[in-house]
Enzyme design. Sequence first.
Site, PDB file in Angstrom:
ATOM      1  NE  ARG A  66       5.006  -4.613  -2.185  1.00 27.32           N
ATOM      2  CZ  ARG A  66       3.789  -5.115  -2.279  1.00 27.32           C
ATOM      3  NH1 ARG A  66       3.036  -5.256  -1.195  1.00 27.32           N
ATOM      4  NH2 ARG A  66       3.284  -5.489  -3.438  1.00 27.32           N
TER       5      ARG A  66
ATOM      6  CG  ASN B  94       3.145 -10.378   1.594  1.00 27.41           C
ATOM      7  OD1 ASN B  94       2.193 -11.060   1.972  1.00 27.41           O
ATOM      8  ND2 ASN B  94       3.061  -9.514   0.598  1.00 27.41           N
ATOM      9  CD  GLU B  95       2.348 -11.113  -3.321  1.00 25.35           C
ATOM     10  OE1 GLU B  95       2.958 -10.112  -3.741  1.00 25.35           O
ATOM     11  OE2 GLU B  95       1.190 -11.384  -3.664  1.00 25.35           O
TER      12      GLU B  95
ATOM     13  CD  GLU C 198      -1.970 -10.479  -0.811  1.00 28.64           C
ATOM     14  OE1 GLU C 198      -1.913  -9.912  -1.915  1.00 28.64           O
ATOM     15  OE2 GLU C 198      -1.063 -10.404   0.022  1.00 28.64           O
TER      16      GLU C 198
ATOM     17  CD  GLU D  51      -0.372  -2.381  -2.931  1.00 28.13           C
ATOM     18  OE1 GLU D  51      -0.228  -3.125  -3.899  1.00 28.13           O
ATOM     19  OE2 GLU D  51      -0.398  -2.776  -1.752  1.00 28.13           O
ATOM     20  CE  LYS D  52      -3.051   8.275  -2.964  1.00 32.44           C
ATOM     21  NZ  LYS D  52      -1.623   7.866  -3.030  1.00 32.44           N
ATOM     22  CG  PHE D  53      -6.087   5.219  -6.532  1.00 31.66           C
ATOM     23  CD1 PHE D  53      -7.272   5.857  -6.164  1.00 31.66           C
ATOM     24  CD2 PHE D  53      -4.914   5.962  -6.567  1.00 31.66           C
ATOM     25  CE1 PHE D  53      -7.291   7.213  -5.866  1.00 31.66           C
ATOM     26  CE2 PHE D  53      -4.932   7.316  -6.269  1.00 31.66           C
ATOM     27  CZ  PHE D  53      -6.123   7.948  -5.917  1.00 31.66           C
ATOM     28  CG  HIS D  54      -5.233  -3.041  -4.670  1.00 27.88           C
ATOM     29  ND1 HIS D  54      -6.167  -3.868  -4.084  1.00 27.88           N
ATOM     30  CD2 HIS D  54      -4.440  -3.846  -5.412  1.00 27.88           C
ATOM     31  CE1 HIS D  54      -5.934  -5.113  -4.458  1.00 27.88           C
ATOM     32  NE2 HIS D  54      -4.899  -5.124  -5.266  1.00 27.88           N
TER      33      HIS D  54
HETATM   34  C1  GAL Z   1       0.300  -8.462  -3.390  1.00 24.44           C
HETATM   35  C2  GAL Z   1       0.798  -8.095  -2.024  1.00 24.44           C
HETATM   36  C3  GAL Z   1      -0.143  -7.161  -1.315  1.00 24.44           C
HETATM   37  C4  GAL Z   1      -0.665  -6.106  -2.233  1.00 24.44           C
HETATM   38  C5  GAL Z   1      -1.346  -6.772  -3.370  1.00 24.44           C
HETATM   39  C6  GAL Z   1      -1.937  -5.788  -4.346  1.00 24.44           C
HETATM   40  O1  GAL Z   1       1.382  -8.520  -4.261  1.00 24.44           O
HETATM   41  O2  GAL Z   1       1.049  -9.206  -1.223  1.00 24.44           O
HETATM   42  O3  GAL Z   1       0.546  -6.599  -0.232  1.00 24.44           O
HETATM   43  O4  GAL Z   1       0.407  -5.336  -2.684  1.00 24.44           O
HETATM   44  O5  GAL Z   1      -0.436  -7.580  -4.080  1.00 24.44           O
HETATM   45  O6  GAL Z   1      -2.518  -6.433  -5.410  1.00 24.44           O
END
Ligand code: GAL
Length: 701
Positions: free
Chosen positions: A111, A149-150, A306, A354-357
């Site tokens: 990304r 985003n970020e 977030e 990010e499936k383990f987030h």
């Molecule tokens: C941020 C991001 C999210 C996700 C998250 C994971 O950096 O905006 O999309 O990746 O972290 O912690």
Amino acid sequence: MRPVFIDSPWFGGDYNPEQWPEAVWDEDVDLMRRAGVNLVTVGVFAWSLLEPEEGRYEFGWLDNVLNLLHESGVKVDLATATAAPPPWLSHQYPESLPVTADGVRLSPGSRQGYCPSSPAYRRAAGRLARKLAERYGSHPAVVMWHINNEYGCHVSRCYCEESASAFRRWLEAKYETIDALNVAWGTTFWSQSYGSFEQILPPRATPAFPNPTQSLDFDRFSSDELLACFLEEKAILRELTPNIPVTTNFMGTFRNVDYWTWAPHVDVVSDDLYPDPADPDAARGSAMARDLMRSLGRGKPWLLMEQSTSAVNMRPVNVPKAPGQMRALSYQALARGADGILFFQWRQSAAGAEKFHSAMLPHAGTDTRIWREVVQLGAELATLGSVLGARTQAQAVVVFDWDSRWAIEQAGLPAASSYLALAAHWHAALTEAGLTVDLSRGDEDLSGYPIVIVPSLFVMTDAQAAAIDAAARAGSTVLVTSQTGIVDENLRVRLGGYLGDLQSTLGVWIEEFWPLGGAWARPGAIPVTPESTVVPTVQVRGDVFGPETATGIEWSETVHVRDAAVRAVFEGGHLTGWPALTRRSHGAGTAWYLATRLGREDTARLVAHLIAESGLQVRTPVVGDELGFVETVQRGEALFVINHGPTAVMLAQDGTDLLTGGDARGMTLESQGVAIIAPRVTLDSEDDAVGAADERVRIPR
Ligand code: GAL
């Protein structure tokens, strides 16, 4: 412009239904209702579905999602989806991919794969933002725009040809003539004089140190270039939807973007923060990030856009949040000025990077600790409308400046430094002493703060020097620490002994830097990294530290006193007897100078001294906080007490806990426990009726 906040805190998270079959969406909204979700961020990474090929848009699925959310009473922070360009963009416009300093063009497949200066990217992003605004600008669910985003998270500096020519344009606008640039950059050194702007490049990989001012200007340019991306999208959204507020999510104390220049352009400051649960100091660092967000918005409520419910997946080892820790950190944000608590993400992914987030709804479903904690927090927040809008009150300010940060971390300096660590050290010391701290770039009025700390303001402008001086004159207790006032905005040394205009404020000047590490420096026992288990130290003796000596770490310097009292001296080594800490009465206040760095305990002793001098009374609303992990913040009439420590403490504060409705005094606050204490107010009309049992809690705004 519609208001950003409603009468109850926003609660929710990133909602990415495109990862799931439509059949799941009904369950999503049903569970959102059960969790008390009232706001979700939609579409952050949906560009490749919204525009599967250039100019062909598919909005049907998003129509269905927004309609479903609307029917369920969930509002939407709608993303412009421009943070993750689709594969077709780089396929058709390979020059839109970013290039690193050593010339590697990054590949798609992740990304943020775009160069912020790429015309192809900018055109495509603007077109998508316009389409979204045209289609959803009057959708009843949409209450906010989430641009990109970020910004800068993965690619904050691009060194490609497009970036090079954008950098040249930026420099030309700044300096107007090449002669002015040559003077500012000091190009007579190392034969770098430029004949025209055309000859200038970004600071790509070079044989030796690149020109320092070129590097700093490139840092500034890169932050501005990302901001320009944001502003292009914002202008489109404003044109079509002038009533809908816009935001973009900042990343705490992120290094590569100067949030002071960004903050005036967002309608609400929002933040993403992922403190590491494995770090026992996590809550100290997150306190600073939250204070920064409040300060960026000049005290206005901000949005925690977030956080994780539990583990992340970005670190080598990803420890879950302890039971209750997500709640405690959420209340830390609320205490420090947030009016909404959101997460990445609603439903934990089954596929992708990010499936383990962790997420609000974990892989294992609703019979889980995480889900129960989410539901509890949602229910509690729904009762806390009375806290919203209130101001968090700070008694101290720490100057925090991105130019100094970028410059003091360059190569070619007397010693390597981490600016964030230097500033965070003072923020943490003040916080642990029970104060709430604002942050400031330092070029505005600081005089309302009883305590002003200026850690290593390496690049000091005249405006900053004047503001610091004015604060002391007006009565603040000001502490300036080593490596302040060394260079101007062009990184040209302020000649005549370091400290520039602050010499007269502080009554001292600096002759020579003496970073520790030489043969004479005493290796102390303070571990820094696993590789280097000791840092060089020097002893410091003075009444402020009591009968023992304090330990100066990493840094010392030759301080000459013109008009100040010496409060501590170096002991041992070449600087024995030279000043390490000075104090000068200045107008109605005082100006202290510290010529070394101190460890935690010595810093605490100095801070206690400054607090006493400033006349501040620090409240201690708990008993038993031997470890110093209990956080206390006053927001409006509500006193937040949060126990980040491993052991229980007892509250010693009158009032009613808004979370339990019980008396605060005598309440036990377990590890990760939270109390929000409001003063008891007896409603007149009910005075006679039933007495104490009928007391109500009211929080004036
Ligand atoms: C941020 C991001 C999210 C996700 C998250 C994971 O950096 O905006 O999309 O990746 O972290 O912690």
